[in-house]
Design an enzyme around this catalytic site. Sequence first.
Site, PDB file in Angstrom:
ATOM      1  CE  LYS A 129      -3.152  -3.002   0.213  1.00 42.15           C
ATOM      2  NZ  LYS A 129      -2.209  -4.120   0.348  1.00 42.15           N
ATOM      3  CB  CYS A 199       6.178 -10.561  -1.650  1.00 39.46           C
ATOM      4  SG  CYS A 199       5.693 -10.552   0.085  1.00 39.46           S
ATOM      5  CB  SER A 475      -2.540 -11.607  -1.229  1.00 36.91           C
ATOM      6  OG  SER A 475      -1.199 -11.650  -1.654  1.00 36.91           O
TER       7      SER A 475
END
Length: 572
Positions: A129, A199, A475
Amino acid sequence: MPNFDKSKLPSRHVTEGAARAPHRSYYYAMGLTEEEIHRPFVGVASCWNEAAPCNIALMRQAQAAKKGVKEAGGTPREFCTITVTDGIAMGHEGMKSSLVSREVIADSVELTMRGHCYDALVGIAGCDKSLPGLMMAMLRLNVPSVFLYGGSIMPGRVKGKDVTVVDIFEGVGQFASGKMPACDLNELERHACPGAGACGGQFTANTMACVAEAIGLALPYSSGPPAEVLARDDFALKAGQAVMSLIAKRIRPRDIATRAAFENAAAVVAATGGSTNAALHLPAMANEAGIEFDLFDVAAIFKRTPYLASLKPGGDYVAKDMWEAGGVPMLMRTLLDGEYIDGSCLTVTGRTVAENLRDVKFNPNQKVMRDVENALAPTGGLTALKGNLAPDGAIVKIAGLKHLKHRGPARVFDCEEDCFVAVQRHDYKGGDVLVIRYEGPKGGPGMREMLSTTAALSGQGAGETIALITDGRFSGGTRGLCVGHVGPEAADGGPIGLLKDGDMIVIDAAAGAIAVELSDAELAERKAAWKPKPPAFGSGALYRYSKNVGPARTGAVTAPGAANEVRCYADI
């Protein structure tokens, strides 16, 4: 070095004239020289913290960006803002804070810039975010700005295979179903995340990093190098230099992020099989630029763009592999050649997309990306759905997915935790449609991601036999027939809030349709009997967010954007 005219810059309000002597005294107290005080002030904002590996390399890069600003004639002013890291917040009440943090990041950067009258902005972000949050602030303030991604994590290696954090989430499901011993799960958790960076798959952070390049707010290739590669510091230095050039040329974010640029960004998301969260963040960013660009506008680009990059979770490779194969510019080159993006859009280099890509050639001797003639699929990796269950739309990630059609009975849960418990117990049947509601922007509040639940299902091998729908989010690491952003949300009395166990739900991702097999009369009768749930929070940031947030279709924003502004900050 350009001679900057402070009379036209916001920082004149704190540095120029006899009345600002008290203000200047603060800068002398911090060691600035008279010359430095009268240069343009550049905010260097990072989302550094010690919450997760996504953010721990950002302060290092901020120092390099500051050096670039100084070398190019500016005075950098470093500050940090918050980050809520999804990998830590996932699967519990902490995830309610994640999307809210996007607004707090944008607001806090705005207030810092306004309060101290900074003239330009370099924004450095690492986790999901924080990327759109910083870009929203850039578009809101409209001062010359350059975005820099902090970089992805290197892939972990377990038993000779590259792994990411999503493999651990799926390992939880495998462990629960007896398919993975505890020792293997332990080995995964110890080795899947080897160091700093976000990630590694084409999850939300890397998706939005690609967006930053595609939309023109980041330097070409800058989204590629992993966090621990020193080439990233060179990009940080260049970002600092570039923002000074933008001040000199008077190029602002809204000059760059036009409607065509947003369409370019959506095309890159589609071509990379990116995160469904892009369909939330692109409308929110567009709102700050005064551009109407909702879920269906994003989806229209997805539908016409070929799927070209085989990236996890739907494909085989991670962000490091894409960088080594040629990065976002090579992907954009083939999209440009195929006339899927607009090459006339301006970028932070001061040149157009086409000019940036002039010397880029597609490399056929790599396996990560295809050219348009040999696309992985003719349409993008995401698609929007609409029907009587989602009049305001929904979205599903189809990259690498074979299970595109489903009809089955609803299993209704009013929060993610209840559904996760049922999944852990294998308390579902093949063909079911798991419904998680009251998790939308208002109802959650905060529109939680459901990776713990979807990964557990994948780990149990149920990805091709069941479907899941929610008014919450997924996700970027989610795979399977998982439909998110269902609107209107349950808290607003949307059809998802009217469902009962056993209602037959039909999903056709190929046709873009989602419906419940109920008549209009039955839905109207249920709506008349529906009563809203009591709010989950009665105070604090989450309460305030729930009272102000809008629908997912338009980005789940909490305030009008540039279309409603009275005066742009850059013009004060």
